[in-house]
Design a protein around this motif. Structure first.
Motif, PDB file in Angstrom:
ATOM      1  N   PHE A   1       2.565  57.824  -1.751  1.00 25.54           N
ATOM      2  CA  PHE A   1       2.905  56.570  -2.432  1.00 25.54           C
ATOM      3  C   PHE A   1       3.708  55.772  -1.419  1.00 25.54           C
ATOM      4  O   PHE A   1       4.873  56.095  -1.162  1.00 25.54           O
ATOM      5  CB  PHE A   1       3.734  56.825  -3.691  1.00 25.54           C
ATOM      6  CG  PHE A   1       2.973  57.512  -4.793  1.00 25.54           C
ATOM      7  CD1 PHE A   1       1.988  56.841  -5.507  1.00 25.54           C
ATOM      8  CD2 PHE A   1       3.234  58.838  -5.117  1.00 25.54           C
ATOM      9  CE1 PHE A   1       1.283  57.465  -6.526  1.00 25.54           C
ATOM     10  CE2 PHE A   1       2.537  59.474  -6.139  1.00 25.54           C
ATOM     11  CZ  PHE A   1       1.558  58.783  -6.846  1.00 25.54           C
TER      12      PHE A   1
ATOM     13  N   GLU B   1       1.878  69.048 -18.335  1.00 25.44           N
ATOM     14  CA  GLU B   1       3.112  69.372 -19.065  1.00 25.44           C
ATOM     15  C   GLU B   1       2.963  69.090 -20.562  1.00 25.44           C
ATOM     16  O   GLU B   1       3.696  68.265 -21.122  1.00 25.44           O
ATOM     17  CB  GLU B   1       4.293  68.589 -18.480  1.00 25.44           C
ATOM     18  CG  GLU B   1       4.478  68.900 -17.009  1.00 25.44           C
ATOM     19  CD  GLU B   1       5.781  68.350 -16.432  1.00 25.44           C
ATOM     20  OE1 GLU B   1       6.656  67.977 -17.221  1.00 25.44           O
ATOM     21  OE2 GLU B   1       5.905  68.317 -15.208  1.00 25.44           O
TER      22      GLU B   1
ATOM     23  N   PRO C   1       9.262  73.297  -8.644  1.00 26.24           N
ATOM     24  CA  PRO C   1      10.371  72.434  -9.010  1.00 26.24           C
ATOM     25  C   PRO C   1       9.925  71.007  -9.287  1.00 26.24           C
ATOM     26  O   PRO C   1       8.857  70.576  -8.844  1.00 26.24           O
ATOM     27  CB  PRO C   1      11.300  72.496  -7.797  1.00 26.24           C
ATOM     28  CG  PRO C   1      10.556  73.174  -6.718  1.00 26.24           C
ATOM     29  CD  PRO C   1       9.393  73.876  -7.307  1.00 26.24           C
ATOM     30  N   SER C   2      10.744  70.296 -10.022  1.00 21.41           N
ATOM     31  CA  SER C   2      10.490  68.900 -10.334  1.00 21.41           C
ATOM     32  C   SER C   2      10.357  68.102  -9.027  1.00 21.41           C
ATOM     33  O   SER C   2      11.121  68.315  -8.094  1.00 21.41           O
ATOM     34  CB  SER C   2      11.665  68.399 -11.168  1.00 21.41           C
ATOM     35  OG  SER C   2      11.432  67.106 -11.565  1.00 21.41           O
ATOM     36  N   GLY C   3       9.345  67.239  -8.983  1.00 18.81           N
ATOM     37  CA  GLY C   3       9.166  66.406  -7.778  1.00 18.81           C
ATOM     38  C   GLY C   3       8.315  67.059  -6.705  1.00 18.81           C
ATOM     39  O   GLY C   3       8.097  66.481  -5.644  1.00 18.81           O
ATOM     40  N   SER C   4       7.783  68.263  -6.974  1.00 23.13           N
ATOM     41  CA  SER C   4       7.009  68.957  -5.936  1.00 23.13           C
ATOM     42  C   SER C   4       5.577  68.436  -5.819  1.00 23.13           C
ATOM     43  O   SER C   4       4.867  68.805  -4.889  1.00 23.13           O
ATOM     44  CB  SER C   4       7.016  70.470  -6.185  1.00 23.13           C
ATOM     45  OG  SER C   4       6.567  70.782  -7.475  1.00 23.13           O
ATOM     46  N   GLY C   5       5.149  67.598  -6.779  1.00 22.44           N
ATOM     47  CA  GLY C   5       3.826  66.979  -6.674  1.00 22.44           C
ATOM     48  C   GLY C   5       2.797  67.521  -7.652  1.00 22.44           C
ATOM     49  O   GLY C   5       1.611  67.195  -7.563  1.00 22.44           O
ATOM     50  N   LYS C   6       3.245  68.311  -8.632  1.00 18.96           N
ATOM     51  CA  LYS C   6       2.313  68.966  -9.563  1.00 18.96           C
ATOM     52  C   LYS C   6       1.493  67.960 -10.372  1.00 18.96           C
ATOM     53  O   LYS C   6       0.270  68.039 -10.443  1.00 18.96           O
ATOM     54  CB  LYS C   6       3.086  69.892 -10.524  1.00 18.96           C
ATOM     55  CG  LYS C   6       3.960  70.911  -9.829  1.00 18.96           C
ATOM     56  CD  LYS C   6       4.698  71.786 -10.820  1.00 18.96           C
ATOM     57  CE  LYS C   6       5.687  71.077 -11.722  1.00 18.96           C
ATOM     58  NZ  LYS C   6       6.851  70.512 -11.010  1.00 18.96           N
ATOM     59  N   THR C   7       2.195  67.005 -10.981  1.00 17.01           N
ATOM     60  CA  THR C   7       1.507  66.012 -11.811  1.00 17.01           C
ATOM     61  C   THR C   7       0.601  65.132 -10.959  1.00 17.01           C
ATOM     62  O   THR C   7      -0.540  64.841 -11.347  1.00 17.01           O
ATOM     63  CB  THR C   7       2.547  65.157 -12.576  1.00 17.01           C
ATOM     64  OG1 THR C   7       3.172  66.000 -13.541  1.00 17.01           O
ATOM     65  CG2 THR C   7       1.907  63.981 -13.275  1.00 17.01           C
ATOM     66  N   THR C   8       1.083  64.751  -9.804  1.00 16.67           N
ATOM     67  CA  THR C   8       0.264  63.918  -8.912  1.00 16.67           C
ATOM     68  C   THR C   8      -1.006  64.658  -8.520  1.00 16.67           C
ATOM     69  O   THR C   8      -2.096  64.064  -8.483  1.00 16.67           O
ATOM     70  CB  THR C   8       1.069  63.527  -7.658  1.00 16.67           C
ATOM     71  OG1 THR C   8       2.268  62.873  -8.073  1.00 16.67           O
ATOM     72  CG2 THR C   8       0.275  62.606  -6.751  1.00 16.67           C
TER      73      THR C   8
ATOM     74  N   GLU D   1      -5.121  59.033 -10.291  1.00 14.95           N
ATOM     75  CA  GLU D   1      -4.568  58.493  -9.043  1.00 14.95           C
ATOM     76  C   GLU D   1      -5.647  58.678  -7.985  1.00 14.95           C
ATOM     77  O   GLU D   1      -6.418  59.633  -8.045  1.00 14.95           O
ATOM     78  CB  GLU D   1      -3.339  59.286  -8.576  1.00 14.95           C
ATOM     79  CG  GLU D   1      -2.154  59.251  -9.484  1.00 14.95           C
ATOM     80  CD  GLU D   1      -1.375  57.939  -9.397  1.00 14.95           C
ATOM     81  OE1 GLU D   1      -1.738  57.070  -8.564  1.00 14.95           O
ATOM     82  OE2 GLU D   1      -0.416  57.811 -10.167  1.00 14.95           O
TER      83      GLU D   1
ATOM     84  N   LEU E   1       6.061  57.542   1.078  1.00 15.41           N
ATOM     85  CA  LEU E   1       6.388  58.869   0.546  1.00 15.41           C
ATOM     86  C   LEU E   1       5.144  59.758   0.469  1.00 15.41           C
ATOM     87  O   LEU E   1       4.248  59.543  -0.341  1.00 15.41           O
ATOM     88  CB  LEU E   1       7.004  58.722  -0.854  1.00 15.41           C
ATOM     89  CG  LEU E   1       7.449  60.016  -1.541  1.00 15.41           C
ATOM     90  CD1 LEU E   1       8.621  60.643  -0.800  1.00 15.41           C
ATOM     91  CD2 LEU E   1       7.802  59.746  -2.992  1.00 15.41           C
TER      92      LEU E   1
ATOM     93  N   VAL F   1       3.423  62.695  -0.783  1.00 15.22           N
ATOM     94  CA  VAL F   1       3.690  63.542  -1.953  1.00 15.22           C
ATOM     95  C   VAL F   1       2.854  64.819  -1.921  1.00 15.22           C
ATOM     96  O   VAL F   1       3.339  65.893  -2.262  1.00 15.22           O
ATOM     97  CB  VAL F   1       3.425  62.751  -3.256  1.00 15.22           C
ATOM     98  CG1 VAL F   1       3.533  63.665  -4.469  1.00 15.22           C
ATOM     99  CG2 VAL F   1       4.416  61.609  -3.379  1.00 15.22           C
TER     100      VAL F   1
HETATM  101  P1  ADP Z   1       6.187  66.995 -10.356  1.00 12.70           P
HETATM  102  O1  ADP Z   1       5.072  66.852 -11.326  1.00 12.70           O
HETATM  103  O2  ADP Z   1       6.102  68.251  -9.552  1.00 12.70           O
HETATM  104  O3  ADP Z   1       7.542  66.837 -10.975  1.00 12.70           O
HETATM  105  P2  ADP Z   1       5.284  64.433  -9.379  1.00 12.70           P
HETATM  106  O4  ADP Z   1       3.885  64.634  -8.959  1.00 12.70           O
HETATM  107  O5  ADP Z   1       5.526  63.818 -10.707  1.00 12.70           O
HETATM  108  O6  ADP Z   1       6.061  65.845  -9.278  1.00 12.70           O
HETATM  109  O7  ADP Z   1       6.051  63.590  -8.299  1.00 12.70           O
HETATM  110  C1  ADP Z   1       6.088  63.937  -6.927  1.00 12.70           C
HETATM  111  C2  ADP Z   1       6.790  62.830  -6.158  1.00 12.70           C
HETATM  112  O8  ADP Z   1       5.988  61.663  -6.170  1.00 12.70           O
HETATM  113  C3  ADP Z   1       8.146  62.440  -6.716  1.00 12.70           C
HETATM  114  O9  ADP Z   1       8.991  62.175  -5.638  1.00 12.70           O
HETATM  115  C4  ADP Z   1       7.846  61.177  -7.484  1.00 12.70           C
HETATM  116  O10 ADP Z   1       8.973  60.343  -7.519  1.00 12.70           O
HETATM  117  C5  ADP Z   1       6.735  60.557  -6.654  1.00 12.70           C
HETATM  118  N1  ADP Z   1       5.805  59.723  -7.466  1.00 12.70           N
HETATM  119  C6  ADP Z   1       5.036  60.155  -8.478  1.00 12.70           C
HETATM  120  N2  ADP Z   1       4.289  59.143  -8.977  1.00 12.70           N
HETATM  121  C7  ADP Z   1       4.609  58.046  -8.249  1.00 12.70           C
HETATM  122  C8  ADP Z   1       4.192  56.672  -8.273  1.00 12.70           C
HETATM  123  N3  ADP Z   1       3.266  56.240  -9.150  1.00 12.70           N
HETATM  124  N4  ADP Z   1       4.750  55.840  -7.379  1.00 12.70           N
HETATM  125  C9  ADP Z   1       5.667  56.277  -6.485  1.00 12.70           C
HETATM  126  N5  ADP Z   1       6.110  57.540  -6.411  1.00 12.70           N
HETATM  127  C10 ADP Z   1       5.599  58.421  -7.279  1.00 12.70           C
END
Ligand code: ADP
Length: 243
Positions: A11, A165, A35-42, A51, A14, A16
């Motif tokens: 992004f 989640e 952990p939170s922020g590791s990129g799982k949802t992305t 995405e 960043l 990810v």
């Molecule tokens: P997780 O699911 O493991 O908590 P995410 O995939 O939600 O992690 O997020 C991974 C990183 O990508 C985080 O730093 C988050 O802030 C960033 N991020 C996620 N979606 C976006 C977006 N649409 N724009 C900018 N940064 C994003």
């Protein structure tokens, strides 16, 4: 069934996802932990094209796709084989439980209404929501709404269901009913890829675990091995923190 290789996603500046690879076999229930922020949802959103990945390869049912240049038509074709369950259910607020389940069948798949309703009822039955078919989302608890969302996913007969989640927006007392439905689907052989914080689900239901940290897959393998004898120090540290 599904193979992802070297997926990258940024992004802006960043980075990810930094080259993620994973494999899902038919009938697998894969828990994505980390952990939170590791990129799982992305990761999950890139695999289902919510995405756009920057690069990577995806193989689905033997068909090969370049994620960096996949076409809309290819995405539409792949989406017919998959379903997505969101953290916040994403139900239409002005539609009943049954209408939420049948909407996609009628509009996207051009199914006759009567046939869509028969399937819709069957799926609501499966998640224990048939008696609430005419309720609107605001008349349902979070757990009930999520079960309707799962019925909607099932109605399209997907080959795999992605869950992002699915219990994290729920009050603790409502988590169990959603996990019970997912456990039942797992027992029936449904292939599922689940981003979750529910260690009990990962431990007891998933067949495989993918552990992510900092945009990398740190460790993946059968759940039993993952929990009993994690190989990586970072995995052990994670498991110490959460258990
Ligand atoms: P997780 O699911 O493991 O908590 P995410 O995939 O939600 O992690 O997020 C991974 C990183 O990508 C985080 O730093 C988050 O802030 C960033 N991020 C996620 N979606 C976006 C977006 N649409 N724009 C900018 N940064 C994003």
């Amino acid at each position: 069934m599904l193979q992802v290789e070297n997926l990258h996603k940024a992004f802006g500046e960043l980075q990810v996802l930094k080259g993620v690879s994973l494999t899902v076999e038919k009938g697998d229930v894969v828990a994505i932990l980390g952990p939170s922020g590791s990129g799982k949802t992305t990761l999950l959103r890139c695999i289902n094209f919510l995405e756009k990945a920057d690069s990577g390869r995806l193989v689905f049912d033997g068909e090969d796709f370049d994620l960096g240049r996949i076409t809309r038509r290819e995405i539409a074709r792949l989406r017919k084989k998959t379903a997505f369950v969101f953290q916040n259910y994403n139900l239409f607020r002005n539609k009943t439980a049954l209408q939420n389940v049948t909407e996609g069948l009628i509009t996207a798949r051009k199914m006759p209404k009567a046939q869509a309703e028969a399937i819709g009822l069957q799926m609501l039955e499966k998640v224990g929501m048939a008696d609430r078919r005419d309720y609107f989302p605001h008349q349902l608890s979070g757990g009930q709404q999520q079960r309707v969302a799962i019925a909607r996913a099932l109605a399209t007969s997907p080959e795999i269901i992605y869950f992002d989640e699915p219990t994290s927006a729920l009050d603790p007392e409502l988590i169990g009913e959603v996990l019970a439905v997912m456990r039942q689907l797992a027992a029936e052989g449904m292939t599922m890829l689940v981003v979750t914080h529910e260690m009990s689900f990962a431990r007891e239901v998933s067949s495989k675990v993918i552990f992510m940290e900092g945009g990398h897959v740190v460790e993946q393998g059968p759940s039993k091995e993952f929990f009993a004898s994690p190989k990586e120090e970072r995995t052990r540290a994670f498991l110490r923190r959460i258990t």
